[in-house]
Write a protein that holds these residues in place. Sequence first.
Motif, PDB file in Angstrom:
ATOM      1  N   LYS A 126      47.043  51.114  40.955  1.00  0.00           N
ATOM      2  CA  LYS A 126      46.561  49.735  40.846  1.00  0.00           C
ATOM      3  C   LYS A 126      46.066  49.455  39.441  1.00  0.00           C
ATOM      4  CE  LYS A 126      42.498  48.463  42.404  1.00  0.00           C
ATOM      5  NZ  LYS A 126      41.364  48.061  43.258  1.00  0.00           N
ATOM      6  N   LYS A 127      46.375  48.256  38.945  1.00  0.00           N
ATOM      7  CA  LYS A 127      45.902  47.802  37.641  1.00  0.00           C
ATOM      8  C   LYS A 127      45.231  46.438  37.821  1.00  0.00           C
ATOM      9  CE  LYS A 127      47.873  51.188  35.283  1.00  0.00           C
ATOM     10  NZ  LYS A 127      47.116  52.162  34.491  1.00  0.00           N
ATOM     11  N   THR A 128      43.945  46.377  37.569  1.00  0.00           N
ATOM     12  CA  THR A 128      43.220  45.109  37.608  1.00  0.00           C
ATOM     13  C   THR A 128      43.286  44.493  36.217  1.00  0.00           C
ATOM     14  OG1 THR A 128      41.742  46.024  39.286  1.00  0.00           O
ATOM     15  CG2 THR A 128      41.047  44.002  38.212  1.00  0.00           C
ATOM     16  N   LEU A 129      44.148  43.507  36.044  1.00  0.00           N
ATOM     17  CA  LEU A 129      44.428  42.979  34.709  1.00  0.00           C
ATOM     18  C   LEU A 129      43.548  41.791  34.338  1.00  0.00           C
ATOM     19  CD1 LEU A 129      48.343  43.181  34.735  1.00  0.00           C
ATOM     20  CD2 LEU A 129      46.690  44.853  33.904  1.00  0.00           C
ATOM     21  N   ILE A 130      43.179  40.967  35.310  1.00  0.00           N
ATOM     22  CA  ILE A 130      42.402  39.766  35.010  1.00  0.00           C
ATOM     23  C   ILE A 130      41.265  39.657  36.021  1.00  0.00           C
ATOM     24  CG2 ILE A 130      42.433  37.257  34.775  1.00  0.00           C
ATOM     25  CD1 ILE A 130      45.393  37.419  34.184  1.00  0.00           C
ATOM     26  N   VAL A 131      40.062  39.476  35.539  1.00  0.00           N
ATOM     27  CA  VAL A 131      38.898  39.121  36.357  1.00  0.00           C
ATOM     28  C   VAL A 131      38.084  38.109  35.562  1.00  0.00           C
ATOM     29  CG1 VAL A 131      36.763  39.906  37.421  1.00  0.00           C
ATOM     30  CG2 VAL A 131      38.787  41.328  37.569  1.00  0.00           C
ATOM     31  N   LYS A 132      37.957  36.908  36.080  1.00  0.00           N
ATOM     32  CA  LYS A 132      37.237  35.865  35.356  1.00  0.00           C
ATOM     33  C   LYS A 132      36.478  34.969  36.331  1.00  0.00           C
ATOM     34  CE  LYS A 132      41.179  32.681  35.196  1.00  0.00           C
ATOM     35  NZ  LYS A 132      42.068  31.900  34.316  1.00  0.00           N
ATOM     36  N   ILE A 143      30.872  24.532  41.961  1.00  0.00           N
ATOM     37  CA  ILE A 143      31.016  25.618  42.930  1.00  0.00           C
ATOM     38  C   ILE A 143      31.641  26.805  42.203  1.00  0.00           C
ATOM     39  CG2 ILE A 143      32.032  26.335  45.110  1.00  0.00           C
ATOM     40  CD1 ILE A 143      32.101  23.447  45.955  1.00  0.00           C
ATOM     41  N   PRO A 144      30.849  27.805  41.837  1.00  0.00           N
ATOM     42  CA  PRO A 144      31.408  28.954  41.100  1.00  0.00           C
ATOM     43  C   PRO A 144      32.124  29.927  42.036  1.00  0.00           C
ATOM     44  CG  PRO A 144      29.063  29.266  41.412  1.00  0.00           C
ATOM     45  CD  PRO A 144      29.392  27.917  42.009  1.00  0.00           C
ATOM     46  N   SER A 145      33.096  30.641  41.489  1.00  0.00           N
ATOM     47  CA  SER A 145      33.816  31.679  42.215  1.00  0.00           C
ATOM     48  C   SER A 145      34.446  32.626  41.211  1.00  0.00           C
ATOM     49  CB  SER A 145      34.884  31.081  43.143  1.00  0.00           C
ATOM     50  OG  SER A 145      35.868  30.389  42.384  1.00  0.00           O
ATOM     51  N   MET A 146      34.915  33.769  41.691  1.00  0.00           N
ATOM     52  CA  MET A 146      35.549  34.768  40.846  1.00  0.00           C
ATOM     53  C   MET A 146      37.043  34.818  41.154  1.00  0.00           C
ATOM     54  SD  MET A 146      33.097  35.860  39.002  1.00  0.00           S
ATOM     55  CE  MET A 146      33.930  37.239  38.209  1.00  0.00           C
ATOM     56  N   TYR A 147      37.844  34.979  40.096  1.00  0.00           N
ATOM     57  CA  TYR A 147      39.303  35.064  40.215  1.00  0.00           C
ATOM     58  C   TYR A 147      39.756  36.421  39.708  1.00  0.00           C
ATOM     59  CZ  TYR A 147      44.217  34.394  38.980  1.00  0.00           C
ATOM     60  OH  TYR A 147      45.588  34.545  38.848  1.00  0.00           O
ATOM     61  N   ALA A 148      40.717  37.030  40.413  1.00  0.00           N
ATOM     62  CA  ALA A 148      41.237  38.345  40.024  1.00  0.00           C
ATOM     63  C   ALA A 148      42.742  38.357  40.201  1.00  0.00           C
ATOM     64  CB  ALA A 148      40.593  39.451  40.847  1.00  0.00           C
ATOM     65  N   LEU A 149      43.432  39.033  39.284  1.00  0.00           N
ATOM     66  CA  LEU A 149      44.867  39.257  39.372  1.00  0.00           C
ATOM     67  C   LEU A 149      45.111  40.756  39.262  1.00  0.00           C
ATOM     68  CD1 LEU A 149      47.683  37.108  37.871  1.00  0.00           C
ATOM     69  CD2 LEU A 149      47.861  39.588  37.808  1.00  0.00           C
ATOM     70  N   VAL A 150      45.770  41.316  40.269  1.00  0.00           N
ATOM     71  CA  VAL A 150      45.959  42.764  40.380  1.00  0.00           C
ATOM     72  C   VAL A 150      47.446  43.057  40.514  1.00  0.00           C
ATOM     73  CG1 VAL A 150      45.459  44.817  41.767  1.00  0.00           C
ATOM     74  CG2 VAL A 150      43.703  43.082  41.435  1.00  0.00           C
ATOM     75  N   CYS A 229      54.399  48.040  33.316  1.00  0.00           N
ATOM     76  CA  CYS A 229      55.499  49.008  33.235  1.00  0.00           C
ATOM     77  C   CYS A 229      55.096  50.354  33.832  1.00  0.00           C
ATOM     78  CB  CYS A 229      55.933  49.184  31.782  1.00  0.00           C
ATOM     79  SG  CYS A 229      56.792  47.748  31.088  1.00  0.00           S
ATOM     80  N   GLU A 230      53.836  50.733  33.702  1.00  0.00           N
ATOM     81  CA  GLU A 230      53.380  51.986  34.305  1.00  0.00           C
ATOM     82  C   GLU A 230      53.444  51.905  35.824  1.00  0.00           C
ATOM     83  OE1 GLU A 230      49.535  52.975  32.867  1.00  0.00           O
ATOM     84  OE2 GLU A 230      50.176  53.244  30.784  1.00  0.00           O
ATOM     85  N   CYS A 231      53.138  50.732  36.383  1.00  0.00           N
ATOM     86  CA  CYS A 231      53.206  50.573  37.839  1.00  0.00           C
ATOM     87  C   CYS A 231      54.652  50.539  38.322  1.00  0.00           C
ATOM     88  CB  CYS A 231      52.481  49.297  38.266  1.00  0.00           C
ATOM     89  SG  CYS A 231      50.701  49.324  37.964  1.00  0.00           S
TER      90      CYS A 231
END
Length: 292
Positions: A126-132, A143-150, A229-231
Amino acid sequence: ARHFSSSTYQLLAPTTVVHWSSVKKVKKLPDLSQFDQVYDDIEENSSIIELWKKQKAMEIGASSSTATDIENMVNAEHKVFKKPEDLFVKYPKYTGTQKKAISTEKDMNWSEELMIPYEQFKNLSKKTLIVKRTVQMTRKGKIPSMYALVVVGNGKGSAGYGEGRGVEAAKAVLFATREAIKNMKNYPRYDNRTLYHDIEQKFKATKLMMWARRPGFGCRIAPTIHEICECVGIQDLAGKIHGSRNPMNVIKTFFKALDSQRVPSDVAKARGIRLIDINHKYYGDSKVAPLR
């Protein structure tokens, strides 16, 4: 987990005098020998398994067999589910080009909902590339929230990406990981290391150009694509990004480019001609054709 009162255990004991009406009640109880890998608490039901072992020891005689033999007999007779040591898979933390490594990742629990066998689930990376942090503006306020792209892959040509949102970063990463596993797809690779041909792909304002390279060239491309590419299992690749370098668009453009490859065998079948791989036919597997 299944909860049962102490009277239930008394009905199963060998020394208790059981009335016929009580036997009917016992038959209505669920089959405790069938353990579910996800929803059953094995530690809580261990008392029933110990009771089965005592009953088996009284039947065959404790002196004639060891505890290991009794345990094997009980497991075979009642089909007891043995909890594997690696049921909870600990993913390595992301150590990429970001300033801080993301430490919000938790253990992922396998379930049938992921639509992937448990044996393959253990080998995923697994690669967690984006967390904002994102904010939705409403008439009541922000309304705040967290976004993630894995991105998840097995390193053998299968990979997928997922997006998740949550109040906390850990929940967003968890939702994105489960979505990525469900979206996994197999992508063709030449010699299990590079692309079949050069690709130019455009997605929104991002234009991605990638070129297949010889063995040992490495992945000389943007850091975000290098992690993917590693994944996927791509080892030799060169590329360049024009236009927008937004990581979200870059990741989606790369997966769209992988999906747009034309495999030579499919092209040969469509044209009705014979296909010969020059590198394998004339240079052999140990040698490669000279550089262009």
